[in-house]
Design a protein around this motif. Sequence first.
Motif, mmCIF file in Angstrom:
data_model
loop_
_atom_site.group_PDB
_atom_site.id
_atom_site.type_symbol
_atom_site.label_atom_id
_atom_site.label_comp_id
_atom_site.label_asym_id
_atom_site.label_seq_id
_atom_site.Cartn_x
_atom_site.Cartn_y
_atom_site.Cartn_z
ATOM 1 N N VAL A 245 32.815 42.217 42.294
ATOM 2 C CA VAL A 245 33.352 40.863 42.379
ATOM 3 C C VAL A 245 34.414 40.804 43.467
ATOM 4 N N VAL A 273 38.856 38.933 34.129
ATOM 5 C CA VAL A 273 38.203 40.244 34.119
ATOM 6 C C VAL A 273 37.683 40.587 32.731
ATOM 7 N N ILE A 283 36.509 44.933 40.736
ATOM 8 C CA ILE A 283 36.948 43.594 41.123
ATOM 9 C C ILE A 283 37.960 43.724 42.259
ATOM 10 N N SER A 285 40.501 41.633 44.502
ATOM 11 C CA SER A 285 41.176 40.344 44.323
ATOM 12 C C SER A 285 42.020 39.967 45.537
ATOM 13 N N ARG A 299 37.833 48.619 33.777
ATOM 14 C CA ARG A 299 37.375 48.131 35.085
ATOM 15 C C ARG A 299 38.485 48.325 36.118
ATOM 16 N N VAL A 301 40.550 47.057 39.252
ATOM 17 C CA VAL A 301 40.933 45.806 39.911
ATOM 18 C C VAL A 301 41.903 46.154 41.033
#
Length: 570
Positions: A245, A273, A283, A285, A299, A301
């Motif tokens: 993502v 998330v 992810i 960001s 996960r 990030v």
Amino acid sequence: MNFSLPVFGRLTRTTISFSLSLMLLACATPKTEPVVLNLVAINDLHGHIEKEKFSYTPRGEKTAKTLVGGGIETLGANLAAWRKEDKDLIFVGGGDLIGASPAISSLFADEPTLHALGRMGLRVSALGNHEFDHGLQELQRQIHGGCESPRPDRACKFDGRFPGTQFSYIASNVLSKQTQKPFFPAYHVEEVKGVKIAFIGAVLRDTPFMVAGDKVKDLSFIDEAEGINRTIPVLKEMGVKVFVVLIHEGVSSPDVFDQFACSQIKGPIVDIVKRLDPAIKLIVSGHSHTGFVCNVEGRTVTQAQMYGHLLTRISIKLDATNHQVMDIQAKNMVMEPNSAPAPEELSNLLHKAREGSKAIIAEPVAKLAVPVITRKLNPAGESPLGNIVADAQLAAVKDMGAQIAFMNNKGIRSNLETLAGNISTYGQNATVLPFGNTLVLMSLTGAQIRGLLEQQVWLDEESQDGRNVLQVSDGFTYIWDAKRKVGERVIPDSVKLNGIALDDQREYRIVANNFIAGGGDRVAMFLQGKNVIDTGIKDIDVFMSYIKAHDQAGTPVGSDKPVGRVKRIN
């Protein structure tokens, strides 16, 4: 034809046949070495294509280091070096790559930045809220190319033409109001080392509060997790096994930028998330201009701060057979110039941008009273630069009946710096107010103005740092109490204009830029204004005229501290 196997020492035919079988079996066995995909991520570049001074504090150290780094030459040199390690490296973005940019990029409608990102091999980026700053028509031109622009004085002035981006902008949660389908591509798929990897884009749902309302009037911004999760079944049908993502939404974290797997983060992206499809493990960001590598329920990030000061290197280890994610490693790297030479095409591009903008950027505007007028807020939410911006806007339309000016602090993008002799240049001024917003007049009652003040301090309930407090013009004063409950934080009798308390029933003529006048930054009370007039006068023009007039009158503007129009208790 008959033949017989010879005997070597004590080896028999049976032994040799078995050995040959093992060799053939080994040749037929698939490789078991994991597949490693290497990514590099950038976010919130905001057109900062030149090296600049910045500070950072490495993990385990208490003293900040200051250096001159970043810029497309440094970024390009590092990317080139890393591609020598892995030619299949994928360069991706987390949005706000353009918009709110320094003059060297903004004078050319950010085309130098888009050119540079393409030449650095950027493959895909999420859209950020600032990509929408100049409206949908301009964003589509920047993506697809052409010179038909609402900014004819800037579009195609860098090269005489503009072919569009060489990378994909994606957003799964931005829908056409007409069709209710994604207006932009929702995802981008790359096949690397025999693996299909999908990048799924999203921009913060609150984008309509971040740009002038008419810029995105034809678009709907839905929940980020909902938009992202919608893509997973389609991507799985395409044979995609790895999902990344790219989202322009962020968090805050007390951990240093290079802390691995931090867990002390808070902000909107945490909830997003947690609601993502379990297949998503990584992810990337943006938006909060923070450097971190964190873990949210298993996960990874990441975010690489802003302005190209950092890049995030990410390694995804996959099972060789099923391409399942086994491990993710990520690290934020400081973009410190090194011995690696900058790619020549990037150096040439930067030279061209400098030469093309030099005369305008270097043009003196006015002398200031201090070397730097800071946008840094005091605990009440007031800044020295905010004072001057608000005063300039009021002065510009006072003869049209304006009594009070309101300015959003987030619209002031940098300190106002000077050269020798406290002389500020066009480039320095343009960096302070880069959006080209116009001044809007409207009437609000005293009660509505107090309601507006309550809305802005309510937004500080979590941060408690005054960063959402509007900057106000000379003669307007009030006090707010951070410990009072929401809706009652502004002391009623303290709200005064020229020393006289506001009358709830009386109408006052106020001025604000078209962004907040349209409800931007979530201060919705502006939408209740009456007799609204967009003057078409640009904020940067009145600001420069104001400081120039003061210089010519022998009273240069500027101070080290705000003047105390807004006061805070508790």
